[in-house]
Scaffold this motif. Structure first.
Motif, PDB file in Angstrom:
ATOM      1  N   LYS A 224      -0.006  11.699  -6.408  1.00 52.51           N
ATOM      2  CA  LYS A 224      -1.289  11.059  -6.130  1.00 52.51           C
ATOM      3  C   LYS A 224      -2.408  12.041  -6.253  1.00 52.51           C
ATOM      4  CE  LYS A 224       0.389   8.785  -2.330  1.00 52.51           C
ATOM      5  NZ  LYS A 224       0.206   8.208  -1.019  1.00 52.51           N
TER       6      LYS A 224
ATOM      7  N   GLN B 271       0.841  -1.189   0.000  1.00 54.66           N
ATOM      8  CA  GLN B 271       0.000   0.000   0.000  1.00 54.66           C
ATOM      9  C   GLN B 271       0.882   1.246   0.000  1.00 54.66           C
ATOM     10  OE1 GLN B 271      -2.567  -0.313   3.391  1.00 54.66           O
ATOM     11  NE2 GLN B 271      -3.333  -2.309   2.809  1.00 54.66           N
ATOM     12  N   THR B 272       0.613   2.149  -0.964  1.00 56.13           N
ATOM     13  CA  THR B 272       1.433   3.361  -1.081  1.00 56.13           C
ATOM     14  C   THR B 272       1.225   4.315   0.087  1.00 56.13           C
ATOM     15  OG1 THR B 272      -0.305   4.382  -2.438  1.00 56.13           O
ATOM     16  CG2 THR B 272       1.468   3.231  -3.595  1.00 56.13           C
ATOM     17  N   THR B 273       0.156   4.085   0.861  1.00 62.46           N
ATOM     18  CA  THR B 273      -0.122   4.955   2.009  1.00 62.46           C
ATOM     19  C   THR B 273       0.531   4.444   3.287  1.00 62.46           C
ATOM     20  OG1 THR B 273      -2.195   3.743   2.380  1.00 62.46           O
ATOM     21  CG2 THR B 273      -2.312   5.748   1.050  1.00 62.46           C
ATOM     22  N   THR B 274       1.281   3.345   3.185  1.00 66.62           N
ATOM     23  CA  THR B 274       1.945   2.806   4.374  1.00 66.62           C
ATOM     24  C   THR B 274       2.897   3.842   4.972  1.00 66.62           C
ATOM     25  OG1 THR B 274       1.843   0.552   3.497  1.00 66.62           O
ATOM     26  CG2 THR B 274       3.450   0.979   5.234  1.00 66.62           C
ATOM     27  N   PRO B 275       2.735   4.182   6.250  1.00 69.25           N
ATOM     28  CA  PRO B 275       3.599   5.212   6.843  1.00 69.25           C
ATOM     29  C   PRO B 275       5.023   4.711   7.036  1.00 69.25           C
ATOM     30  CG  PRO B 275       2.188   4.225   8.523  1.00 69.25           C
ATOM     31  CD  PRO B 275       1.744   3.647   7.202  1.00 69.25           C
TER      32      PRO B 275
ATOM     33  N   ARG C 187       5.969  11.994  -4.203  1.00 71.64           N
ATOM     34  CA  ARG C 187       5.056  10.877  -4.388  1.00 71.64           C
ATOM     35  C   ARG C 187       3.644  11.267  -3.965  1.00 71.64           C
ATOM     36  NH1 ARG C 187       6.459   5.708  -1.042  1.00 71.64           N
ATOM     37  NH2 ARG C 187       5.232   6.815   0.529  1.00 71.64           N
ATOM     38  N   GLY C 188       3.516  12.031  -2.870  1.00 67.45           N
ATOM     39  CA  GLY C 188       2.197  12.471  -2.436  1.00 67.45           C
ATOM     40  C   GLY C 188       1.575  13.431  -3.410  1.00 67.45           C
TER      41      GLY C 188
END
Length: 386
Positions: free
Chosen positions: A386, A217-221, A382-383
């Protein structure tokens, strides 16, 4: 690209449109002339002013080449021609639009491989290009969706297979114990020990699967901290020294420069290096060395985890990072590998804004990792994407 080809019916429509327009214009011209004649009727001075020849070029003794009357007729003729042309062009463009709409309906019926290939000289060409681009985007999205569904199905199939194998053994041995089908306490302990090992294998698979789905998951902190990559590799080498010694291997570290300060999630990067070193120990049969090399290159650090064991076949190099992929199925089952380690490593490296690949020769098999020194900027970019 091709031009719109009109049907016989459409050509007839254009012809009728032109004839009707000419007739209407002739009637309008006649009406205008009659109105002017009525206005000047009984007023010779006005008639002379409008129709009389004041200036002009005379041909012979009677005909004036240039006069107000001739100019009026010429202007009306040019105006009529412009109106006829405009009406025909307008109708032709409507017919072009009709053909484009028909093509669009054809695509909407499910013929997604079809594209509108008409060439027109109006803004309609931009509409055609937009439609084709939209269809291309839709096809790509559908293909990606199919690949995702296929990937999910493969994931479920592989997980089911890998869990079922040890689970079957666990149930089998526990069933023997439940039915008291053992001849001695030694045999009972053997059954329980085997069931225990299979249960541990299942636990490793479940943990790897959980880790894999999490890091995908690209949202993984990421818990980003500043650290010395050289010191991290030295600690890793020390932690694997005993295990490597049992296999007759030596872990050595080389860094350029001696101190490489960078930013990353050290816990997740530790998982990457652990997976790579464990793989080198498991599959580097006959090798004597594991090399951990780090080099600072511009704004990134390049880390290589290498071993001098047997080379990896070239046709397998590109598939190493596919989940559940194993170069040698029997050997991986023997060593208890889940086939998720390298896929997890790749996902973690990608989360950090880097990339990883493998290269193998008769001398060395290396996993090469490129990581940015400053991950904060990479994560911001990267953010934004998105």
């Amino acid at each position: 690209m091709k031009k719109v080809i009109l049907t016989g019916k459409e050509k007839s429509e254009l012809l009728v449109e032109g004839i009707v327009t000419v007739i209407l214009l002739l009637m309008l011209n006649f009406a205008v002339v009659m109105m002017i004649r009525q206005m000047i009727a009984g007023n010779p001075s006005l008639e002379s002013a409008i129709w009389g020849v004041k200036n002009g070029v005379v041909l012979g003794n009677a005909y004036h080449l240039w006069s107000w009357q001739n100019l009026f007729i010429a202007v009306m003729g040019i105006g009529d021609a412009i109106v006829v042309y405009w009406r025909l062009i307008r109708r032709y463009h409507q017919m072009q639009m009709r053909h484009v709409i028909a093509e669009l309906h054809y695509i909407a019926e499910g013929h997604l491989e079809h594209r509108i290939s008409f060439e027109v000289n109006t803004d309609l060409q931009k509409v055609i290009a937009s439609i084709n681009a939209l269809v291309d985007s839709t096809v790509r999205s559908m293909e990606e969706e199919r690949q995702i569904e296929k990937s999910k199905d493969e994931l479920i199939t592989n997980v089911s297979h890998d869990i079922r194998t040890p689970l079957t053994s666990i149930i089998g041995y526990l069933g023997l114990i439940e039915d008291k089908q053992y001849r001695s306490e030694e045999e009972l302990l053997k059954y329980t020990h085997t069931a225990y090992l299979k249960a541990k294998q299942m636990k490793v698979l479940v943990e790897d699967l959980f880790e894999y789905t999490k890091v995908r998951q690209t949202t993984t902190p990421l818990n980003v901290v500043s650290f010395n990559m050289a010191a991290m590799l030295e600690q890793l080498a020390a932690s694997f020294e005993l295990e490597a010694g049992k296999k007759g291997m030596e872990v050595s570290v080389s860094t350029t420069p001696d101190v490489i300060m960078m930013e990353a999630d050290t816990e997740k990067l530790g998982r990457v290096f652990n997976n790579l070193i464990v793989n080198a120990l498991k599959y580097g049969d006959g090798g004597k060395h594991i090399f951990l090399d780090a080099t600072k290159v511009g704004s990134e650090v390049v880390v290589k985890v290498s071993n001098d064991g047997p080379p990896i076949p070239n046709d397998a190099l590109n598939q190493l990072f596919d989940r559940f992929y194993r170069v040698e199925e029997s050997r991986s089952q023997e060593t208890g590998g889940t086939g998720l380690g390298l896929a997890i490593a790749q996902s973690i490296v990608t989360l950090h804004g880097g990339y990883i690949y493998a290269e193998s020769s008769a001398d060395l098999t290396s996993f090469v990792i490129h990581l940015p020194l400053k991950i904060g900027q990479t994560l911001t970019q990267r953010g934004t994407e998105k």
